[in-house]
Write a protein that holds these residues in place. Structure first.
Motif, PDB file in Angstrom:
ATOM      1  N   ALA A 278      52.091 -66.367  68.468  1.00  0.00           N
ATOM      2  CA  ALA A 278      51.833 -65.367  67.434  1.00  0.00           C
ATOM      3  C   ALA A 278      52.050 -63.969  67.999  1.00  0.00           C
ATOM      4  O   ALA A 278      51.851 -63.726  69.193  1.00  0.00           O
ATOM      5  N   PRO A 279      52.487 -63.030  67.160  1.00  0.00           N
ATOM      6  CA  PRO A 279      52.693 -61.650  67.641  1.00  0.00           C
ATOM      7  C   PRO A 279      51.450 -61.092  68.319  1.00  0.00           C
ATOM      8  O   PRO A 279      50.339 -61.223  67.819  1.00  0.00           O
ATOM      9  N   GLY A 280      51.670 -60.514  69.476  1.00  0.00           N
ATOM     10  CA  GLY A 280      50.567 -59.919  70.215  1.00  0.00           C
ATOM     11  C   GLY A 280      49.929 -60.835  71.232  1.00  0.00           C
ATOM     12  O   GLY A 280      49.163 -60.380  72.096  1.00  0.00           O
ATOM     13  N   LYS A 281      50.226 -62.141  71.154  1.00  0.00           N
ATOM     14  CA  LYS A 281      49.621 -63.084  72.076  1.00  0.00           C
ATOM     15  C   LYS A 281      50.526 -63.464  73.246  1.00  0.00           C
ATOM     16  O   LYS A 281      50.043 -63.983  74.251  1.00  0.00           O
ATOM     17  N   GLU A 282      51.850 -63.246  73.092  1.00  0.00           N
ATOM     18  CA  GLU A 282      52.757 -63.659  74.153  1.00  0.00           C
ATOM     19  C   GLU A 282      52.425 -62.960  75.469  1.00  0.00           C
ATOM     20  O   GLU A 282      52.416 -63.570  76.537  1.00  0.00           O
ATOM     21  N   GLY A 283      52.151 -61.663  75.370  1.00  0.00           N
ATOM     22  CA  GLY A 283      51.845 -60.906  76.582  1.00  0.00           C
ATOM     23  C   GLY A 283      50.568 -61.386  77.244  1.00  0.00           C
ATOM     24  O   GLY A 283      50.477 -61.413  78.471  1.00  0.00           O
ATOM     25  N   LEU A 284      49.579 -61.772  76.439  1.00  0.00           N
ATOM     26  CA  LEU A 284      48.329 -62.279  76.989  1.00  0.00           C
ATOM     27  C   LEU A 284      48.569 -63.564  77.771  1.00  0.00           C
ATOM     28  O   LEU A 284      48.067 -63.717  78.893  1.00  0.00           O
ATOM     29  N   PHE A 285      49.349 -64.477  77.195  1.00  0.00           N
ATOM     30  CA  PHE A 285      49.628 -65.738  77.889  1.00  0.00           C
ATOM     31  C   PHE A 285      50.391 -65.488  79.187  1.00  0.00           C
ATOM     32  O   PHE A 285      50.046 -66.051  80.232  1.00  0.00           O
ATOM     33  N   ASP A 286      51.432 -64.671  79.130  1.00  0.00           N
ATOM     34  CA  ASP A 286      52.232 -64.410  80.326  1.00  0.00           C
ATOM     35  C   ASP A 286      51.397 -63.776  81.433  1.00  0.00           C
ATOM     36  O   ASP A 286      51.627 -64.030  82.620  1.00  0.00           O
ATOM     37  N   GLU A 287      50.440 -62.970  81.048  1.00  0.00           N
ATOM     38  CA  GLU A 287      49.605 -62.292  82.038  1.00  0.00           C
ATOM     39  C   GLU A 287      48.589 -63.235  82.664  1.00  0.00           C
ATOM     40  O   GLU A 287      48.267 -63.130  83.850  1.00  0.00           O
ATOM     41  N   LEU A 288      48.089 -64.195  81.862  1.00  0.00           N
ATOM     42  CA  LEU A 288      46.986 -65.032  82.337  1.00  0.00           C
ATOM     43  C   LEU A 288      47.419 -66.394  82.867  1.00  0.00           C
ATOM     44  O   LEU A 288      46.623 -67.069  83.521  1.00  0.00           O
ATOM     45  N   LYS A 289      48.644 -66.820  82.587  1.00  0.00           N
ATOM     46  CA  LYS A 289      49.045 -68.171  82.978  1.00  0.00           C
ATOM     47  C   LYS A 289      48.992 -68.388  84.492  1.00  0.00           C
ATOM     48  O   LYS A 289      48.783 -69.511  84.951  1.00  0.00           O
ATOM     49  N   GLY A 290      49.137 -67.320  85.262  1.00  0.00           N
ATOM     50  CA  GLY A 290      49.055 -67.454  86.712  1.00  0.00           C
ATOM     51  C   GLY A 290      47.679 -67.840  87.205  1.00  0.00           C
ATOM     52  O   GLY A 290      47.520 -68.307  88.335  1.00  0.00           O
ATOM     53  N   PHE A 291      46.662 -67.670  86.358  1.00  0.00           N
ATOM     54  CA  PHE A 291      45.293 -68.031  86.735  1.00  0.00           C
ATOM     55  C   PHE A 291      44.943 -69.471  86.369  1.00  0.00           C
ATOM     56  O   PHE A 291      43.827 -69.914  86.649  1.00  0.00           O
ATOM     57  N   LEU A 292      45.866 -70.198  85.742  1.00  0.00           N
ATOM     58  CA  LEU A 292      45.553 -71.554  85.300  1.00  0.00           C
ATOM     59  C   LEU A 292      45.230 -72.473  86.465  1.00  0.00           C
ATOM     60  O   LEU A 292      44.335 -73.305  86.383  1.00  0.00           O
TER      61      LEU A 292
END
Length: 250
Positions: free
Chosen positions: A171-185
């Motif tokens: 969804a718009p606005g969420k792509e950046g959040l995922f890209d930023e946080l995926k490294g913490f998975l």
């Protein structure tokens, strides 16, 4: 690798229905001539082609022979139409497919003169250059063909789960959040680990920590859903989840 998009009903222990799984795709293909069942089986083959290809390469097949072997294996698996006799209670789908492959290698692939390279029907689109690059990049020196097959199965599970998780953030606005946080998975976090991400996202570190916690939980759920498609009981799901983690730690 392509994803098999099959919905799973209640994949958690205690309430698992396992109504639509890789097993049910195989059994439906054996019991029906329906084109939809056939198409679902072909899609399932696309999900598993790379573990099969790696197994063949590790068994000593060259790149072109491994490609032909993979295509012919799936062609015969689809064409044989004897899946109605399969007892899905006798093993996990991962093990079933490997047993079929070993049987194919022992009984049907020996007479390679009956096949002309590239002459068979293409059931799985294989980019040989990409497959070989991935195979060459892997630390496979000390792995048996069976261990390599399991590793590629496990990594495939994780890749499909990650793909589904990314789609949830499309969804718009969420792509950046995922890209930023995926490294913490998967990475361990220490004090201050979220500070830079918080600054870039214009969030507080505590808010980032909460988002990471939710993302990890969603990732675990997607992984469980992927694994639940390959088993038939809650007990098998727990056992296969443990085996998945064991394979990934190797």
């Amino acid at each position: 690798m392509p994803e098999t998009r099959r919905q799973v009903t209640n994949p958690l222990p205690g309430s698992a229905q396992f109504s639509t799984t890789h097993w049910s795709v195989v059994l439906e293909a054996g019991a029906s001539q329906d084109s939809c069942a056939h198409a679902a089986l072909e899609e399932l083959c696309r999900t598993y082609w790379y573990p099969i290809y790696c197994f063949a390469r590790r068994r000593g097949q060259g790149p072109e022979d491994a490609q032909d072997l993979t295509q012919e294996f799936f062609k015969r698996l689809i064409d044989r139409r004897d899946f109605s006799r399969v007892d899905r209670d006798k093993g996990r789908f991962r093990s079933f497919l490997l047993a079929c492959l070993n049987n194919f290698l022992a009984k049907e692939w020996r007479d390679r003169n009956t096949l002309k390279r590239g002459a068979g029907q293409i059931f799985v689109p294989i980019d040989l250059a990409t497959a070989e690059a991935a195979y060459a990049a892997g630390p496979f020196q000390n792995q048996t063909p069976e261990q390599l097959y399991d590793q590629r199965w496990a990594l495939g599970v994780m890749e499909r789960a990650m793909k589904r998780l990314r789609q949830e953030f499309s969804a718009p606005g969420k792509e950046g959040l995922f890209d930023e946080l995926k490294g913490f998975l998967s990475a361990a976090t220490e004090d201050g680990a979220y500070d830079l991400a918080a600054a870039r996202l214009k969030m507080t570190p505590n808010a980032v920590a909460t988002s990471v916690h939710r993302l990890r939980r969603s990732y675990r759920e997607r992984v469980r859903e992927e694994v639940s498609q390959t088993v038939t009981t809650p007990l098998e799901l727990e056992e296969e989840m443990r085996y998945l983690l064991e394979v990934l730690r190797r």
